[in-house]
Design an enzyme around this catalytic site. Structure first.
Site, PDB file in Angstrom:
ATOM      1  CG  PHE A   8     125.261   2.472 116.306  1.00 31.55           C
ATOM      2  CD1 PHE A   8     124.288   3.357 116.369  1.00 31.55           C
ATOM      3  CD2 PHE A   8     125.872   2.382 115.003  1.00 31.55           C
ATOM      4  CE1 PHE A   8     123.697   4.213 115.122  1.00 31.55           C
ATOM      5  CE2 PHE A   8     125.598   3.165 113.915  1.00 31.55           C
ATOM      6  CZ  PHE A   8     124.503   4.015 114.014  1.00 31.55           C
ATOM      7  CG  ASP A   9     124.525   2.434 124.231  1.00 28.03           C
ATOM      8  OD1 ASP A   9     125.163   1.378 124.638  1.00 28.03           O
ATOM      9  OD2 ASP A   9     123.596   2.673 124.625  1.00 28.03           O
TER      10      ASP A   9
END
Length: 212
Positions: A8-9
């Site tokens: 995930f960003d």
């Protein structure tokens, strides 16, 4: 499972950092006797590394000047900016569900790793992620993913999830699939242009990544 690990960003994907980022950018600009900018102008640049954003906003590429701006930004961000942050609706429930199913997850953000950990801890999310890969001046997100691959932290079956083109191109440059999310700061045109394997409109749809 379709993917063995979800990467995930952070900004624009898990949390909305607009207030803290905008105020910290304007603090840095004011400390250098530059006019503060409109929130919308700064928000359009949320996602890429800080040095690139300051270059774009000031039209100045002098390394020492940009480094000084970044230093002042981080001064305020470390004190209060990181906490001026909100989770996107539904994201905590989705992450909790993924974690309960023992889905492996990690973070790859252009934000410095210590700031990222502070934000995750703020929302009680840190224990859900196996690793936090943070960026710094001169480090591109594709290089962060490359390092994770070289260290065997991630495999070719991992997928990068983010709201900006930089997240998707970083994945593709490393031979990974990518998923774009539309609740952050990238437009659908921006994300479509990078041809992600998935494009999601709401966090609950992320569960499709582990279905089948």
């Amino acid at each position: 499972m379709k993917h063995d690990l979800l990467i995930f960003d952070l900004d624009g994907t898990i949390s909305d950092p607009r207030e803290g980022i905008v105020r910290s950018f304007n603090f840095a600009l004011s400390q250098h006797h530059l006019p503060e900018l409109a929130e919308t102008e700064i928000a359009a640049h949320i996602g890429p590394p800080l040095d690139q954003t300051f270059i774009a906003l000031t039209h100045n590429q002098d390394p020492a000047f940009i480094a000084s701006l970044v230093e002042k930004y981080r001064e305020r961000y470390a004190e209060v900016g990181y906490a001026e942050n909100t989770l996107y609706a539904g994201i905590k429930d989705t992450l909790t569900e993924l974690h309960s199913r023992q889905v492996r997850m990690g973070i790859c953000t252009s934000k410095r790793a210590d700031f990222a950990r502070q934000i995750l801890a703020l929302f009680g999310l840190e224990a859900m992620f196996e690793f936090v890969s943070g960026g710094d001046i001169g480090i591109e997100k594709w290089q962060q993913l490359e390092t994770l691959k070289n260290q065997f932290t991630i495999s070719q079956h991992a997928i990068m999830i983010g709201d900006r083109a930089v997240d998707l191109t970083a994945a593709h440059k490393n031979g990974l699939q990518a998923a774009g999310v539309l609740w952050g700061y990238g437009s659908q045109d921006e994300l479509d242009h990078e041809q992600p394997a998935y494009l999601f409109e709401q966090p609950s749809q992320l569960l499709r990544l582990i279905a089948g």
